[in-house]
Design a protein around this motif. Structure first.
Motif, short mmCIF file in Angstrom:
data_model
loop_
_atom_site.label_atom_id
_atom_site.label_comp_id
_atom_site.label_asym_id
_atom_site.label_seq_id
_atom_site.Cartn_x
_atom_site.Cartn_y
_atom_site.Cartn_z
N PHE A 34 0.90 -1.03 0.00
CA PHE A 34 -0.03 -0.03 -0.03
C PHE A 34 0.82 1.21 -0.11
O PHE A 34 0.16 2.50 -0.37
N THR A 35 2.07 1.22 0.35
CA THR A 35 2.85 2.51 0.36
C THR A 35 3.00 2.85 -1.25
O THR A 35 3.38 2.17 -1.87
N GLY A 36 3.02 4.07 -1.28
CA GLY A 36 3.05 4.67 -2.79
C GLY A 36 1.85 4.78 -3.40
O GLY A 36 1.87 5.41 -4.64
N ILE A 37 0.82 4.31 -3.05
CA ILE A 37 -0.31 4.57 -3.68
C ILE A 37 -1.00 5.99 -3.51
O ILE A 37 -0.60 6.67 -2.80
N PRO A 38 -1.36 6.47 -4.94
CA PRO A 38 -1.78 7.69 -5.06
C PRO A 38 -2.97 8.26 -4.20
O PRO A 38 -3.85 7.43 -4.30
N ILE A 39 -2.88 9.25 -3.64
CA ILE A 39 -4.11 9.83 -3.04
C ILE A 39 -4.33 11.21 -3.19
O ILE A 39 -3.55 12.07 -3.07
N LYS A 40 -5.48 11.74 -3.50
CA LYS A 40 -6.02 12.99 -3.75
C LYS A 40 -6.76 13.59 -2.65
O LYS A 40 -6.72 14.82 -2.39
N SER A 41 -7.63 13.01 -2.00
CA SER A 41 -8.59 13.62 -0.98
C SER A 41 -8.83 12.68 0.10
O SER A 41 -8.36 11.58 0.05
N ASN A 42 -9.27 13.20 1.15
CA ASN A 42 -9.75 12.62 2.27
C ASN A 42 -10.82 11.33 1.98
O ASN A 42 -10.72 10.39 2.79
N VAL A 45 -8.79 8.50 1.32
CA VAL A 45 -8.08 7.86 2.51
C VAL A 45 -8.99 6.92 3.17
O VAL A 45 -8.50 5.94 3.57
N GLU A 46 -10.42 7.11 3.22
CA GLU A 46 -11.29 6.30 3.98
C GLU A 46 -11.47 4.97 3.11
O GLU A 46 -11.43 3.74 3.77
N ILE A 47 -11.41 5.18 1.62
CA ILE A 47 -11.48 3.89 0.75
C ILE A 47 -10.19 3.11 1.06
O ILE A 47 -10.21 1.92 1.54
N ILE A 48 -8.86 3.69 1.05
CA ILE A 48 -7.87 3.06 1.21
C ILE A 48 -7.76 2.27 2.70
O ILE A 48 -7.27 1.09 2.89
N GLU A 49 -8.24 2.88 3.89
CA GLU A 49 -8.30 2.33 5.02
C GLU A 49 -9.12 1.16 4.98
O GLU A 49 -8.55 0.10 5.43
N ASN A 79 -6.37 20.38 -10.43
CA ASN A 79 -5.33 20.25 -10.66
C ASN A 79 -4.95 18.63 -11.01
O ASN A 79 -4.76 18.04 -9.93
N PRO A 80 -4.92 18.11 -12.23
CA PRO A 80 -4.65 16.75 -12.18
C PRO A 80 -3.21 16.20 -11.61
O PRO A 80 -3.14 14.85 -11.46
N TYR A 81 -2.32 17.18 -11.55
CA TYR A 81 -0.83 16.99 -10.93
C TYR A 81 -0.90 17.12 -9.38
O TYR A 81 0.27 16.66 -8.88
N ASP A 82 -2.04 17.39 -8.81
CA ASP A 82 -1.90 17.82 -7.36
C ASP A 82 -2.26 16.55 -6.59
O ASP A 82 -3.60 16.45 -6.54
N TYR A 83 -1.43 15.62 -6.19
CA TYR A 83 -1.83 14.46 -5.39
C TYR A 83 -0.70 14.23 -4.59
O TYR A 83 0.37 14.81 -4.83
N SER A 84 -0.86 13.38 -3.70
CA SER A 84 0.39 12.59 -2.80
C SER A 84 0.38 11.32 -2.79
O SER A 84 -0.49 10.76 -3.21
N THR A 85 1.47 10.30 -2.23
CA THR A 85 1.37 9.15 -2.17
C THR A 85 1.55 8.74 -0.70
O THR A 85 2.14 9.57 -0.08
N LEU A 86 1.15 7.67 -0.42
CA LEU A 86 0.94 7.10 0.92
C LEU A 86 2.61 6.76 1.22
O LEU A 86 3.06 6.00 0.63
N LYS A 87 2.73 7.04 2.42
CA LYS A 87 4.17 6.74 3.02
C LYS A 87 3.83 5.94 4.15
O LYS A 87 2.88 5.84 5.01
#
Length: 127
Positions: A34-42, A45-49, A79-87
């Protein structure tokens, strides 16, 4: 429940050994899958949990799982490039394994004083 894989483990491995082993495997799976999975919104987060919890519970002898992602993500939807990845440091995951007469609760979380994402045994109970 009889374990069909038991014959592959050394007879020296106790139920306690197996329960701890299975808990460690579950936490390792979370880190590596799961680390490295792209995340855009809260809402992501709930879906990934929930996906992490379901993945853990799909494995043998896992009886409970709780996954929390500590970081909150509010990236720009325009902005399609504005996301983070899970650490790994974003994760706080608890898994409970029951093997034979042993129940183990293990946890993975960031420990500030160690500056490390530690997987550890929180509790072991034997019936």
């Amino acid at each position: 429940m009889e374990d069909p894989a038991k014959k592959y483990f050394t007879p020296k491995a106790t139920d306690r050994d197996r329960a701890v082993f299975e808990a460690g495997l579950a936490l390792g799976m979370v880190v590596h899958q799961f680390t490295g999975i792209p995340i855009k919104s809260n809402s992501d987060v709930e879906i990934i949990e929930k996906a992490i919890e379901k993945a853990i519970l799909s494995q043998p002898y896992r009886v409970n799982a709780v996954a929390r992602i500590s970081k909150r993500f509010n990236h720009s939807p325009s902005n399609p490039y504005d996301y983070s990845t899970l650490k790994t440091s974003d994760l706080d995951v608890t898994v409970e394994v029951k093997y034979g007469r042993v129940r183990v609760r293990a946890r993975l979380r960031y420990i500030k004083e160690l500056n490390f994402n530690l997987g550890y045994i929180e509790d072991i109970e034997e019936e």
